[in-house]
Write a protein that holds these residues in place. Structure first.
Motif, short mmCIF file in Angstrom:
data_model
loop_
_atom_site.label_atom_id
_atom_site.label_comp_id
_atom_site.label_asym_id
_atom_site.label_seq_id
_atom_site.Cartn_x
_atom_site.Cartn_y
_atom_site.Cartn_z
N TRP A 203 111.01 69.78 -4.22
CA TRP A 203 111.00 69.11 -2.91
C TRP A 203 112.28 68.31 -2.67
N GLU A 333 107.53 63.16 0.11
CA GLU A 333 106.85 64.43 -0.17
C GLU A 333 105.75 64.74 0.83
N HIS A 335 102.82 67.89 1.43
CA HIS A 335 102.18 69.00 0.73
C HIS A 335 101.20 69.71 1.68
#
Length: 565
Positions: A203, A333, A335
């Protein structure tokens, strides 16, 4: 082979168009630098590596123009919405956006390698052109630029010069190193091994694309490769004067040639997609700051956390997935998680399984690790970004759903939506038959999804549609005590594992037999096959779809679709 072409014809067409454009740009640029009079003197020093460097640079710019488009999630969502009236084939291509992104990335890597190797050879040839063994014409060209009214062609000014040190003091050299390092980090961290084991590394390093694009735009400003100016070509006839280089200072028809570098063009290629991507990130940022309220938290066995959430003006579709961020775990991050709720419900939900550092940290932040859940108002904040959803499954009369372990989540939303539509007498459902294959190693994974199948099974029985849902559950892992328990209750009407009427099968399915039966049951239908699971099984299912699809368009056609983030 014919069946495979029928199933993948649009994918193959897009691949051929992309390859064709790359080859055209490479060959066209290569021939231009090989034939253009302005680069005759440059070719005398560098040879064909000049054309190799410039042709690969053009293809590199072309692929950099494309690389951001497939990862612009809001653009993909818009295109899917715009293509709702088109055939399923076009929408399936939009679902393969990450595959196209990877393909373009390979194009960038290949052309970058060619460009680097060609320029390393060019630097060495520039250097050797300053030696006495290079010949008088190359020595003459290398010596230009020492007087005020002259312009240089060879950036390596003396034979004694340290070429590496000299190149690293130029704009082209510094940015070239920065671009190369960024690209190496991006590509190496994109391997499946690193993505699965250290997703955070993947990432963070992927965001080096910002450095890559800035370096790419600046790179051409170094103007390392130089050619004769248009004004000089008018006064200095290259084909005539190159063989009379000793007369350049004296002959009026052969004045000293003047040279200049190419103007940077990379920005022309990447400006539009960069602006589009900036708009994409602005939209994501705006959506992130819209409040997400967590209304319910449920823990399941096998390390699965179920979250129910609400968000103002949030609209979803069956099969949709979203991107979640938990700022208390990581500020950067995001997801992807498939929604497990149906559009008909007044909340949206996800099921999060502990599979890495981020999911483990989320599990802990919600108190699920100690089975001590917090008050809702004390729970960590979530950021949310929506992305496209897959309505295709509800627009087909017959579909086959194949999934493994907790990978059932995309189908949970769809089956729930089917159940709600069946409850609503005013809703016409195109879907006529659903085949459901679930392969699972752990019996505890059946815990909550079996309830959904039970409700759907009951509802279909009440409506006299027992034929609507045909499901096959395969258990591939069990211990001795479980085997004994299964054997003792084998003759029960209700399955001992799932609590459903349909008995669980033990072991792996024979896909040849399963697809043969499907083809026999629906000899003249288009069947959508939807898979969510590991790559190895995906290849087997895709092979089955191609093998059992009829070459005759009037015969059975299996259309393979894979869930991908």
């Amino acid at each position: 082979m014919g069946c495979w072409i029928l199933n993948e014809k649009l994918s193959m067409l897009l691949l051929l168009v992309w390859l064709g454009l790359n080859f055209y740009l490479f060959i066209d640029t290569f021939h231009w630098y090989e034939d253009e009079d302005a680069y005759i003197y440059t070719r005398i020093m560098l040879g064909s590596t000049l054309a190799w460097a410039r042709a690969s640079a053009t293809c590199l710019n072309f692929n950099c123009m494309l690389i951001l488009l497939p990862v612009s999630r809001n653009l993909i969502s818009f295109l899917r919405g715009a293509s709702i009236c088109c055939g399923g084939a076009l929408r399936r291509q939009l679902d393969k956006n990450i595959m196209f992104h990877k393909m373009v990335a390979h194009g960038i890597a290949v052309n970058t390698t060619i460009h680097i190797v060609a320029h390393l050879i060019n630097i060495e040839r520039y250097h050797t052109s300053q030696s006495k063994e290079a010949g008088e014409l190359r020595n003459k060209l290398s010596g230009l630029g020492k007087s005020p009214n002259e312009s240089y062609l060879n950036p390596i000014r003396t034979y004694e010069m340290n070429t590496t040190g000299e190149v690293l003091t130029t704009i082209a050299g510094v940015t070239g190193v920065v671009i190369t390092v960024a690209l190496i980090l991006i590509t190496t961290s994109s391997t499946e091994l690193i993505r699965r084991s250290c997703y955070e590394v993947f990432w963070y390093t992927h965001h080096l694309f910002v450095v890559f694009f800035i370096g790419l735009i600046i790179h051409g400003m170094g103007q390392l490769v130089r050619g004769q100016t248009p004004q000089s070509l008018l006064r200095h006839n290259v084909t005539y004067c190159k063989d009379r280089y000793w007369e350049w200072e004296n002959a009026t028809q052969c004045p000293l040639p003047q040279f200049s570098g190419n103007k940077p063009v990379a920005w022309k290629w990447v400006l539009s997609p960069m602006v589009l991507y900036i708009c994409e990130r602005i939209v994501r940022f705006w959506r992130f700051h819209q409040e997400v309220v967590i209304t319910k938290v449920v823990t399941h066995s096998s390390g699965v956390l179920e979250l129910h959430m609400k968000k103002r003006d949030f609209k979803m579709g069956p099969g949709q997935y979203i991107f979640l961020q938990c700022p208390s775990v990581s500020q950067l991050e995001w997801h992807p998680f498939t929604l497990t709720s149906a559009p008909e419900e007044d909340f949206f939900s996800v099921h999060i399984r502990v599979t890495g550092d981020w999911t483990a940290a989320v599990f802990k932040a919600f108190g699920a690790e100690e089975q001590a859940f917090k008050e809702l108002w004390t729970l960590p904040r979530f950021g949310l970004q929506t992305t496209h959803f897959k309505m295709l499954i509800l627009h087909l009369k017959i579909n086959v759903n194949i999934l493994t372990s907790i990978n059932f989540t995309p189908f949970a939303s769809i089956l729930k939506s089917v159940w709600y539509k069946c409850c609503n007498l005013n809703t016409a459902l195109v879907l006529q038959k659903v085949y459901f294959y679930w392969i699972c190693r752990d019996p505890s994974a059946f815990e909550w999804f079996a309830d959904l199948l039970f409700h759907l099974e009951t509802k279909m029985t009440e409506k006299g549609k027992n034929y609507f849902l045909s499901y096959h559950i395969f258990l591939t892992g069990w211990d001795e005590s479980q085997a004994t328990h299964i054997a003792l209750h084998y003759d029960d009407k209700i399955d001992v594992i799932t609590g459903l009427r349909q008995k669980t099968c033990y072991g792996r399915p024979n896909w040849d037999n399963e697809f043969k039966k499907l083809a026999e049951n629906h000899p003249s239908n288009s069947i959508g096959v939807f898979f969510c699971g590991p790559k190895t099984l995906s290849k087997i299912i895709q092979k089955m779809c191609n093998s059992y699809s009829s070459v005759d368009p009037r015969g059975v056609q299996f259309h393979y679709n894979k869930e991908s983030f």
